[in-house]
Design a protein around this motif. Structure first.
Motif, PDB file in Angstrom:
ATOM      1  N   GLY A  79       0.846  -1.191   0.000  1.00 26.94           N
ATOM      2  CA  GLY A  79       0.000   0.000   0.000  1.00 26.94           C
ATOM      3  C   GLY A  79       0.879   1.238   0.000  1.00 26.94           C
ATOM      4  N   LEU A  80       0.535   2.222  -0.837  1.00 33.00           N
ATOM      5  CA  LEU A  80       1.345   3.429  -0.946  1.00 33.00           C
ATOM      6  C   LEU A  80       0.502   4.680  -0.738  1.00 33.00           C
ATOM      7  N   ASP A  81       1.029   5.604   0.062  1.00 33.15           N
ATOM      8  CA  ASP A  81       0.422   6.916   0.263  1.00 33.15           C
ATOM      9  C   ASP A  81       1.397   7.952  -0.275  1.00 33.15           C
ATOM     10  N   LEU A  82       1.060   8.539  -1.425  1.00 32.21           N
ATOM     11  CA  LEU A  82       1.940   9.476  -2.108  1.00 32.21           C
ATOM     12  C   LEU A  82       1.768  10.877  -1.559  1.00 32.21           C
ATOM     13  N   GLY A  83       2.836  11.421  -1.005  1.00 34.08           N
ATOM     14  CA  GLY A  83       2.847  12.809  -0.562  1.00 34.08           C
ATOM     15  C   GLY A  83       3.671  13.623  -1.537  1.00 34.08           C
ATOM     16  N   THR A  84       4.082  14.812  -1.125  1.00 30.66           N
ATOM     17  CA  THR A  84       4.937  15.627  -1.987  1.00 30.66           C
ATOM     18  C   THR A  84       6.412  15.467  -1.633  1.00 30.66           C
ATOM     19  N   LYS A  85       6.688  15.025  -0.394  1.00 27.82           N
ATOM     20  CA  LYS A  85       8.077  14.841   0.041  1.00 27.82           C
ATOM     21  C   LYS A  85       8.382  13.408   0.439  1.00 27.82           C
ATOM     22  N   THR A  86       7.341  12.653   0.791  1.00 25.22           N
ATOM     23  CA  THR A  86       7.544  11.274   1.216  1.00 25.22           C
ATOM     24  C   THR A  86       6.464  10.363   0.643  1.00 25.22           C
ATOM     25  N   LEU A  87       6.801   9.089   0.601  1.00 25.86           N
ATOM     26  CA  LEU A  87       5.889   8.054   0.145  1.00 25.86           C
ATOM     27  C   LEU A  87       5.749   7.059   1.292  1.00 25.86           C
ATOM     28  N   GLY A  88       4.560   7.000   1.874  1.00 23.73           N
ATOM     29  CA  GLY A  88       4.313   6.051   2.953  1.00 23.73           C
ATOM     30  C   GLY A  88       4.083   4.678   2.364  1.00 23.73           C
ATOM     31  N   VAL A  89       4.640   3.645   3.007  1.00 27.09           N
ATOM     32  CA  VAL A  89       4.550   2.276   2.493  1.00 27.09           C
ATOM     33  C   VAL A  89       4.047   1.339   3.585  1.00 27.09           C
TER      34      VAL A  89
END
Length: 147
Positions: free
Chosen positions: A6-16
């Motif tokens: 599962g990925l949460d795309l931000g502008t500075k980080t990508l949560g996994v």
């Protein structure tokens, strides 16, 4: 057995986040630093995680407005999912409505009395857990066999 990422795309980080082998639960895995301005979305790090954890599907959070429209962040997630499809053709890429996942993650961290500094470090990973768990919890369609 394979897992789902599962990925949460931000502008500075990508949560996994990563599912267990049975696809029942999601656990926070890591946060990948990205740079949207230079078009660096951490694809190489994602490829490594896919290989390391034998991932067959990636669920990308799709932020939508409450009226179901797609804004700039949503379009970035759509474009990101297309990049993943091109780079990982053997992995199924799924967009998942992530409305309020970051809000829910923030609420859980606040209730856990996590400091502001620590929340900032883990919020994207926690949001990825909410996205993936929501996907894993959806009712699975019955497989129909044609004869």
């Amino acid at each position: 057995m394979t897992r789902v990422l599962g990925l949460d795309l931000g502008t500075k980080t990508l949560g996994v986040a990563l599912s267990d082998l049975y696809g029942w639960t999601a656990q926070g895995l890591t946060t990948i630093k990205i740079d949207v301005q230079s078009n660096d979305y951490g694809i190489d790090a994602i490829k490594q995680l896919v290989d390391e954890h034998i991932v067959s599907e990636i669920v990308v959070g799709l932020p939508k407005h409450m009226n179901n429209s797609i804004g700039e962040s949503g379009q970035r997630s759509i474009d990101f999912s297309k990049m993943l499809e091109a780079e990982l053709p053997s992995v199924k890429i799924t967009l998942w409505d992530e409305r309020l996942s970051t809000v829910a993650a923030e609420r859980v961290l606040l209730e856990g009395d996590i400091s502001r500094k620590k929340r900032k470090q883990v919020i994207d990973k926690m949001a990825a857990v909410f996205i993936l768990q929501g996907y894993l919890d959806q009712p699975k369609k019955e497989i129909q066999h044609d004869k």
